[in-house]
Design an enzyme around this catalytic site. Structure first.
Site, PDB file in Angstrom:
ATOM      1  N   LYS A   1       6.877  -3.139  -1.155  1.00  0.00           N
ATOM      2  CA  LYS A   1       7.579  -3.138  -2.704  1.00  0.00           C
ATOM      3  C   LYS A   1       7.766  -2.514  -3.703  1.00  0.00           C
ATOM      4  O   LYS A   1       6.677  -2.279  -3.859  1.00  0.00           O
ATOM      5  CB  LYS A   1       6.689  -5.135  -3.334  1.00  0.00           C
ATOM      6  CG  LYS A   1       7.992  -6.075  -3.167  1.00  0.00           C
ATOM      7  CD  LYS A   1       7.312  -7.206  -3.239  1.00  0.00           C
ATOM      8  CE  LYS A   1       8.558  -7.796  -3.988  1.00  0.00           C
ATOM      9  NZ  LYS A   1       8.353  -9.160  -5.134  1.00  0.00           N
TER      10      LYS A   1
ATOM     11  N   GLY B   1      -5.034  -6.201  -6.753  1.00  0.00           N
ATOM     12  CA  GLY B   1      -4.703  -6.220  -8.393  1.00  0.00           C
ATOM     13  C   GLY B   1      -5.050  -5.630  -9.385  1.00  0.00           C
ATOM     14  O   GLY B   1      -4.540  -4.908  -9.880  1.00  0.00           O
TER      15      GLY B   1
ATOM     16  N   ARG C   1     -17.740 -10.096   0.949  1.00  0.00           N
ATOM     17  CA  ARG C   1     -17.175 -10.557  -0.706  1.00  0.00           C
ATOM     18  C   ARG C   1     -19.446 -10.925  -1.269  1.00  0.00           C
ATOM     19  O   ARG C   1     -19.199 -10.604  -2.333  1.00  0.00           O
ATOM     20  CB  ARG C   1     -16.281 -11.633  -0.985  1.00  0.00           C
ATOM     21  CG  ARG C   1     -15.115 -10.964  -1.077  1.00  0.00           C
ATOM     22  CD  ARG C   1     -14.395 -11.548  -1.761  1.00  0.00           C
ATOM     23  NE  ARG C   1     -13.704 -10.634  -1.751  1.00  0.00           N
ATOM     24  CZ  ARG C   1     -11.677 -11.005  -2.269  1.00  0.00           C
ATOM     25  NH1 ARG C   1     -11.992 -11.794  -1.452  1.00  0.00           N
ATOM     26  NH2 ARG C   1     -10.724  -9.946  -1.985  1.00  0.00           N
TER      27      ARG C   1
ATOM     28  N   GLY D   1      -5.373  -4.437  -1.419  1.00  0.00           N
ATOM     29  CA  GLY D   1      -5.911  -5.920   0.080  1.00  0.00           C
ATOM     30  C   GLY D   1      -4.754  -5.031   1.311  1.00  0.00           C
ATOM     31  O   GLY D   1      -6.033  -4.644   1.850  1.00  0.00           O
TER      32      GLY D   1
HETATM   33  P1  AMP Z   1       1.966  -3.956  -0.547  1.00  0.00           P
HETATM   34  O1  AMP Z   1       1.047  -5.184  -0.094  1.00  0.00           O
HETATM   35  O2  AMP Z   1       3.520  -3.993  -1.113  1.00  0.00           O
HETATM   36  O3  AMP Z   1       1.001  -2.971  -0.465  1.00  0.00           O
HETATM   37  O4  AMP Z   1       2.536  -4.143   1.150  1.00  0.00           O
HETATM   38  C1  AMP Z   1       2.174  -4.528   1.993  1.00  0.00           C
HETATM   39  C2  AMP Z   1       3.307  -4.031   3.361  1.00  0.00           C
HETATM   40  O5  AMP Z   1       3.311  -3.849   3.586  1.00  0.00           O
HETATM   41  C3  AMP Z   1       1.947  -4.547   4.447  1.00  0.00           C
HETATM   42  O6  AMP Z   1       1.784  -6.047   4.963  1.00  0.00           O
HETATM   43  C4  AMP Z   1       3.251  -4.431   5.690  1.00  0.00           C
HETATM   44  O7  AMP Z   1       3.139  -4.957   7.233  1.00  0.00           O
HETATM   45  C5  AMP Z   1       4.965  -4.107   4.512  1.00  0.00           C
HETATM   46  N1  AMP Z   1       4.931  -2.309   5.311  1.00  0.00           N
HETATM   47  C6  AMP Z   1       4.989  -1.441   5.501  1.00  0.00           C
HETATM   48  N2  AMP Z   1       5.794  -1.031   5.734  1.00  0.00           N
HETATM   49  C7  AMP Z   1       6.978  -1.735   6.117  1.00  0.00           C
HETATM   50  C8  AMP Z   1       8.075  -0.970   6.862  1.00  0.00           C
HETATM   51  N3  AMP Z   1       8.605  -0.461   6.793  1.00  0.00           N
HETATM   52  N4  AMP Z   1       9.420  -2.384   6.353  1.00  0.00           N
HETATM   53  C9  AMP Z   1       8.567  -3.503   6.046  1.00  0.00           C
HETATM   54  N5  AMP Z   1       7.173  -3.701   5.796  1.00  0.00           N
HETATM   55  C10 AMP Z   1       6.749  -2.432   5.207  1.00  0.00           C
END
Ligand code: AMP
Length: 394
Positions: free
Chosen positions: A201, A374, A35, A351
């Site tokens: 999510k 974000g 950064r 991220g």
């Molecule tokens: P996000 O911050 O919503 O982009 O989520 C990223 C996170 O999603 C990472 O830490 C991954 O480990 C998690 N992730 C990806 N696939 C899965 C899954 N099948 N089950 C649970 N977590 C997941």
């Protein structure tokens, strides 16, 4: 909007430069300088112009009630001295107050002054106008290079630039590059245009998918969020991640994007994420009650890679599986690898996605890796960033 080059900067001009020096620290030492490195082109340009540069940043999440040694910018000050020379880089142990104002006044042409962590004052996060006015009194120009916080209505990001007239404010080089890839290049993207969406999510990605429905040719969905979609169309997903309250919206999105949305047809499943007694690849109709989906399967990897290989503009936002664990990294790795072979525009936002690219050492083979999770999500969702609006408003 102005750019650094169109700003009428003179030697001696006092420039407030908002940066994102929110670097990871361990035992007071910086563990990743990226950064800081990313801000250097803008800093060097200003110092070469012989401006007096007052640098503003936040670091971590202090309580907002004064100095806390764990969140001090001192390690960053030392790093800047290493990079730019001891005599040119000064430090103020506070953000506002008489002592800081005096230090600002004494700053010489071609010197940089790093102020302490903005978030030592709760007024930063509450977008306090008086706090912004005190900061504004330090200079005649304002430049924002802190892409990672431009989606936040914080005082130094929003109210502060609003106090400067349009000819005296702009974004820095880093933000310019983010806007080039996340806005300009996507206005009329080279086709076919694909977006790969994953992560944990759905809630965070609904606006993104909706915004992409009329624009992208293919929307490939994986990661933990895909299970809510699979459930919505009647699949058994065992004990995989599920956002029950999002099943309806998943259905609505699937109906609207019938020809564009592509879901996995096989999934890597385990009985326990940490200590699995089995790791199997199953087709959707084979998944049973005990299974937890942790990655996309081989057939899906091939299907997604094939689409990626024929695309000219590709965005990757969210990992395909729990890539942090080597056993479940394959889907994420293979899809990013497929992107690196494409002759076109490749963009990674978010991220965790950036962390995945770094883990697989493919950073140099992607056109643009966004520095703000974000903020990039907001832009890709079609929303404006308060930090950009404030640069455009009188
Ligand atoms: P996000 O911050 O919503 O982009 O989520 C990223 C996170 O999603 C990472 O830490 C991954 O480990 C998690 N992730 C990806 N696939 C899965 C899954 N099948 N089950 C649970 N977590 C997941």
């Amino acid at each position: 909007m102005n750019t650094i080059k169109t700003l009428s900067l003179k030697s001696e001009s006092r420039v407030l430069l908002r940066v994102d020096f929110n670097v990871p620290l361990k035992d007071g030492k910086i563990t990743d300088t990226r950064r800081i490195d990313a801000a250097l082109p803008t800093i060097n340009y200003l110092l070469k112009k012989k401006c007096r540069v007052i640098v503003l940043s936040h670091l971590g999440r202090p309580k907002g009630i004064g100095f806390e040694p764990d969140f001090s910018l001192l390690p960053i000050f030392e790093k800047l001295q290493d990079y730019l020379g001891k005599s040119r880089v000064k430090y103020a142990d506070d953000v506002i107050g008489e002592k800081v104002a005096k230090t600002v006044n004494e700053l010489q042409s071609g010197e940089l002054l790093l102020l302490e962590n903005l978030r030592f004052y709760k007024e930063e996060k509450s977008n306090d106008l008086d706090f912004a006015k005190k900061l504004a009194s330090y200079g005649e120009y304002y430049i924002n290079n802190a892409f990672g916080v431009m989606h936040r209505k914080h005082s130094s990001v929003y109210n502060l630039p609003l106090l400067f007239p349009v000819p005296n404010k702009c974004c820095g080089y880093l933000v310019e590059k983010e806007l080039l890839f996340l806005v300009d290049k996507l206005k009329e993207p080279d086709k076919p245009y694909a977006i790969i969406i994953g992560g944990a999510k759905i809630a965070d990605k609904i606006d993104l998918i909706k915004n992409m429905l009329p624009k992208a040719d293919n929307i490939l969905i994986g990661g933990g969020m895909v299970f809510t979609f699979l459930k919505a169309i009647g699949n058994n997903i065992g004990r995989s991640l599920l956002e029950k309250d999002k099943i309806d919206i998943a259905n609505e999105i699937l109906n609207r994007g019938k020809e564009k949305i592509i879901l996995p047809n096989d999934i890597v499943v385990v009985d326990d994420i940490t200590n699995p007694t089995y790791i199997l690849t199953k087709f959707l109709d084979q998944i049973d009650e005990k299974d937890i989906g942790v990655d996309i399967g081989k057939e899906t990897i091939n299907k997604f890679s094939e689409i990626v290989s024929h695309s000219k503009t590709i965005i990757f936002n969210g990992p395909m599986g729990i890539f942090e664990d080597e056993r479940y990294e394959r889907g994420t790795k293979k899809i990013i690898e497929a992107m690196t072979k494409v002759k076109g525009t490749t963009i990674v936002g978010g991220g965790d996605s950036a962390a995945a690219v770094k883990k697989f050492k493919m950073e140099n083979k992607i056109n643009h890796i966004s520095t703000g999770g974000g903020a990039s999500l907001e832009l890709l969702s079609g929303n404006n960033l308060p930090g950009i609006c404030a640069l455009e408003e009188k």
